[in-house]
Design a protein around this motif. Structure first.
Motif, PDB file in Angstrom:
ATOM      1  N   VAL A  15       0.817  -1.213   0.000  1.00 58.41           N
ATOM      2  CA  VAL A  15       0.000   0.000   0.000  1.00 58.41           C
ATOM      3  C   VAL A  15       0.854   1.268   0.000  1.00 58.41           C
ATOM      4  O   VAL A  15       0.543   2.209  -0.748  1.00 58.41           O
ATOM      5  CB  VAL A  15      -1.038  -0.024   1.145  1.00 58.41           C
ATOM      6  CG1 VAL A  15      -1.679   1.340   1.355  1.00 58.41           C
ATOM      7  CG2 VAL A  15      -2.109  -1.071   0.826  1.00 58.41           C
ATOM      8  N   PRO A  16       1.946   1.362   0.769  1.00 58.08           N
ATOM      9  CA  PRO A  16       2.763   2.583   0.697  1.00 58.08           C
ATOM     10  C   PRO A  16       3.329   2.856  -0.700  1.00 58.08           C
ATOM     11  O   PRO A  16       3.585   4.003  -1.054  1.00 58.08           O
ATOM     12  CB  PRO A  16       3.896   2.321   1.699  1.00 58.08           C
ATOM     13  CG  PRO A  16       3.312   1.357   2.678  1.00 58.08           C
ATOM     14  CD  PRO A  16       2.411   0.462   1.836  1.00 58.08           C
ATOM     15  N   ARG A  17       3.498   1.823  -1.511  1.00 64.77           N
ATOM     16  CA  ARG A  17       3.971   2.003  -2.892  1.00 64.77           C
ATOM     17  C   ARG A  17       2.807   2.319  -3.838  1.00 64.77           C
ATOM     18  O   ARG A  17       2.987   3.003  -4.841  1.00 64.77           O
ATOM     19  CB  ARG A  17       4.703   0.752  -3.362  1.00 64.77           C
ATOM     20  CG  ARG A  17       5.974   0.494  -2.544  1.00 64.77           C
ATOM     21  CD  ARG A  17       6.632  -0.836  -2.868  1.00 64.77           C
ATOM     22  NE  ARG A  17       7.023  -1.019  -4.260  1.00 64.77           N
ATOM     23  CZ  ARG A  17       8.059  -0.424  -4.847  1.00 64.77           C
ATOM     24  NH1 ARG A  17       8.791   0.430  -4.182  1.00 64.77           N
ATOM     25  NH2 ARG A  17       8.340  -0.676  -6.106  1.00 64.77           N
ATOM     26  N   LEU A  18       1.622   1.808  -3.509  1.00 66.85           N
ATOM     27  CA  LEU A  18       0.448   2.045  -4.346  1.00 66.85           C
ATOM     28  C   LEU A  18      -0.135   3.446  -4.158  1.00 66.85           C
ATOM     29  O   LEU A  18      -0.583   4.070  -5.127  1.00 66.85           O
ATOM     30  CB  LEU A  18      -0.646   1.017  -4.030  1.00 66.85           C
ATOM     31  CG  LEU A  18      -0.467  -0.375  -4.609  1.00 66.85           C
ATOM     32  CD1 LEU A  18      -1.461  -1.346  -3.981  1.00 66.85           C
ATOM     33  CD2 LEU A  18      -0.634  -0.341  -6.119  1.00 66.85           C
ATOM     34  N   VAL A  19      -0.152   3.937  -2.927  1.00 61.37           N
ATOM     35  CA  VAL A  19      -0.829   5.209  -2.642  1.00 61.37           C
ATOM     36  C   VAL A  19      -0.318   6.366  -3.504  1.00 61.37           C
ATOM     37  O   VAL A  19      -1.136   7.087  -4.086  1.00 61.37           O
ATOM     38  CB  VAL A  19      -0.792   5.538  -1.130  1.00 61.37           C
ATOM     39  CG1 VAL A  19      -1.186   6.990  -0.868  1.00 61.37           C
ATOM     40  CG2 VAL A  19      -1.717   4.596  -0.365  1.00 61.37           C
ATOM     41  N   PRO A  20       0.983   6.569  -3.673  1.00 58.70           N
ATOM     42  CA  PRO A  20       1.412   7.683  -4.541  1.00 58.70           C
ATOM     43  C   PRO A  20       0.911   7.538  -5.980  1.00 58.70           C
ATOM     44  O   PRO A  20       0.558   8.537  -6.622  1.00 58.70           O
ATOM     45  CB  PRO A  20       2.940   7.621  -4.479  1.00 58.70           C
ATOM     46  CG  PRO A  20       3.242   6.919  -3.201  1.00 58.70           C
ATOM     47  CD  PRO A  20       2.122   5.928  -3.014  1.00 58.70           C
ATOM     48  N   LEU A  21       0.856   6.301  -6.484  1.00 60.78           N
ATOM     49  CA  LEU A  21       0.320   6.079  -7.833  1.00 60.78           C
ATOM     50  C   LEU A  21      -1.168   6.403  -7.885  1.00 60.78           C
ATOM     51  O   LEU A  21      -1.651   7.004  -8.859  1.00 60.78           O
ATOM     52  CB  LEU A  21       0.555   4.631  -8.266  1.00 60.78           C
ATOM     53  CG  LEU A  21       1.992   4.224  -8.549  1.00 60.78           C
ATOM     54  CD1 LEU A  21       2.108   2.709  -8.649  1.00 60.78           C
ATOM     55  CD2 LEU A  21       2.499   4.888  -9.816  1.00 60.78           C
ATOM     56  N   HIS A  54      -8.253  -6.772  -5.779  1.00 67.45           N
ATOM     57  CA  HIS A  54      -7.074  -7.413  -6.359  1.00 67.45           C
ATOM     58  C   HIS A  54      -6.247  -6.298  -6.985  1.00 67.45           C
ATOM     59  O   HIS A  54      -6.808  -5.382  -7.608  1.00 67.45           O
ATOM     60  CB  HIS A  54      -7.480  -8.439  -7.412  1.00 67.45           C
ATOM     61  CG  HIS A  54      -8.438  -9.455  -6.886  1.00 67.45           C
ATOM     62  ND1 HIS A  54      -8.026 -10.583  -6.207  1.00 67.45           N
ATOM     63  CD2 HIS A  54      -9.791  -9.493  -6.900  1.00 67.45           C
ATOM     64  CE1 HIS A  54      -9.084 -11.281  -5.839  1.00 67.45           C
ATOM     65  NE2 HIS A  54     -10.173 -10.643  -6.249  1.00 67.45           N
ATOM     66  N   ALA A  55      -4.931  -6.362  -6.820  1.00 63.46           N
ATOM     67  CA  ALA A  55      -4.080  -5.299  -7.354  1.00 63.46           C
ATOM     68  C   ALA A  55      -2.792  -5.877  -7.909  1.00 63.46           C
ATOM     69  O   ALA A  55      -2.307  -6.912  -7.440  1.00 63.46           O
ATOM     70  CB  ALA A  55      -3.768  -4.275  -6.262  1.00 63.46           C
ATOM     71  N   TRP A  56      -2.261  -5.175  -8.902  1.00 64.12           N
ATOM     72  CA  TRP A  56      -0.991  -5.541  -9.520  1.00 64.12           C
ATOM     73  C   TRP A  56      -0.156  -4.275  -9.625  1.00 64.12           C
ATOM     74  O   TRP A  56      -0.672  -3.191  -9.899  1.00 64.12           O
ATOM     75  CB  TRP A  56      -1.218  -6.148 -10.898  1.00 64.12           C
ATOM     76  CG  TRP A  56      -2.007  -7.408 -10.805  1.00 64.12           C
ATOM     77  CD1 TRP A  56      -1.525  -8.672 -10.686  1.00 64.12           C
ATOM     78  CD2 TRP A  56      -3.443  -7.527 -10.774  1.00 64.12           C
ATOM     79  NE1 TRP A  56      -2.562  -9.572 -10.589  1.00 64.12           N
ATOM     80  CE2 TRP A  56      -3.750  -8.897 -10.633  1.00 64.12           C
ATOM     81  CE3 TRP A  56      -4.495  -6.617 -10.831  1.00 64.12           C
ATOM     82  CZ2 TRP A  56      -5.045  -9.379 -10.567  1.00 64.12           C
ATOM     83  CZ3 TRP A  56      -5.794  -7.083 -10.762  1.00 64.12           C
ATOM     84  CH2 TRP A  56      -6.063  -8.451 -10.631  1.00 64.12           C
ATOM     85  N   ILE A  65       5.827   2.101 -11.057  1.00 59.16           N
ATOM     86  CA  ILE A  65       5.591   2.932 -12.238  1.00 59.16           C
ATOM     87  C   ILE A  65       4.170   2.824 -12.778  1.00 59.16           C
ATOM     88  O   ILE A  65       3.774   3.595 -13.651  1.00 59.16           O
ATOM     89  CB  ILE A  65       6.597   2.602 -13.358  1.00 59.16           C
ATOM     90  CG1 ILE A  65       6.512   1.126 -13.750  1.00 59.16           C
ATOM     91  CG2 ILE A  65       8.011   2.977 -12.918  1.00 59.16           C
ATOM     92  CD1 ILE A  65       7.367   0.742 -14.946  1.00 59.16           C
ATOM     93  N   GLY A  66       3.385   1.891 -12.251  1.00 58.86           N
ATOM     94  CA  GLY A  66       2.008   1.743 -12.691  1.00 58.86           C
ATOM     95  C   GLY A  66       1.307   0.697 -11.848  1.00 58.86           C
ATOM     96  O   GLY A  66       1.936  -0.020 -11.070  1.00 58.86           O
ATOM     97  N   TYR A  67      -0.001   0.644 -12.000  1.00 59.06           N
ATOM     98  CA  TYR A  67      -0.778  -0.330 -11.234  1.00 59.06           C
ATOM     99  C   TYR A  67      -2.108  -0.586 -11.915  1.00 59.06           C
ATOM    100  O   TYR A  67      -2.568   0.179 -12.761  1.00 59.06           O
ATOM    101  CB  TYR A  67      -1.013   0.161  -9.798  1.00 59.06           C
ATOM    102  CG  TYR A  67      -2.090   1.213  -9.667  1.00 59.06           C
ATOM    103  CD1 TYR A  67      -3.341   0.882  -9.153  1.00 59.06           C
ATOM    104  CD2 TYR A  67      -1.888   2.528 -10.066  1.00 59.06           C
ATOM    105  CE1 TYR A  67      -4.344   1.833  -9.030  1.00 59.06           C
ATOM    106  CE2 TYR A  67      -2.874   3.481  -9.952  1.00 59.06           C
ATOM    107  CZ  TYR A  67      -4.103   3.128  -9.428  1.00 59.06           C
ATOM    108  OH  TYR A  67      -5.107   4.073  -9.318  1.00 59.06           O
TER     109      TYR A  67
END
Length: 159
Positions: A15-21, A54-56, A65-67
């Motif tokens: 989540v800490p990597r996903l939130v900025p995206l 579900h997340a990638w 760089i993306g999700y």
């Protein structure tokens, strides 16, 4: 030459990597987001049994760089499950390098593995680049109006 990009399943610890995206995605689409203080809810949705979300995560040299995110739903009209792809986003400097395609292929394979009849999603009317990308995938556009009705409990951070 750039290091190769990879796509992997994201978990609650990501989540800490996903939130900025997610914040960057919301700004790109000029949408509000409610992520302040909600990282725990996002992590819980990823870690629920079965997962509610579900997340990638697309990464290159340890940079996010993306999700893509999705949830499994049920279609009344098809009488079958389908995957609702809520988000597919690439940072602008990484677009056009087939990484979005790799994310899409990962989402599609997941949907097929779950026995889904279809993958459904939407994109803003003005996002012509996304529309071209989706049409190249073989997707068919279905014109609809999308509505949202915010519920007070959810807006206040409730369940």
């Amino acid at each position: 030459m750039d290091a190769p990009a990879t796509v992997r399943r994201a978990r609650g610890a990501d989540v800490p990597r996903l939130v900025p995206l997610i914040v960057e995605h919301a700004a790109f689409e000029d949408l509000p987001h409610r992520l302040a203080g909600r990282a725990e809810a996002l992590a819980a949705a990823l870690e629920a049994t079965p997962p509610r979300l579900h997340a990638w995560l697309a990464e290159c040299a340890c940079d996010a760089i993306g999700y893509a995110t999705a949830s499994i739903d049920f279609s009344t009209l098809d009488a079958a499950p389908y995957l609702h792809m809520d988000c597919l986003f690439m940072r602008e400097s990484w677009r056009g390098r087939s990484i979005g395609l790799h994310l899409w292929q990962t989402v599609r394979a997941f949907a097929e593995g779950c026995g889904c009849a279809a993958v459904q999603w939407q994109t803003p009317e003005w996002n012509e680049a996304a529309a071209r990308f989706y049409l190249r995938l073989g997707a068919r556009e279905r014109r609809k109006r999308r509505y949202a009705f915010a519920l007070e409990a959810a807006a206040a951070g409730g369940a």
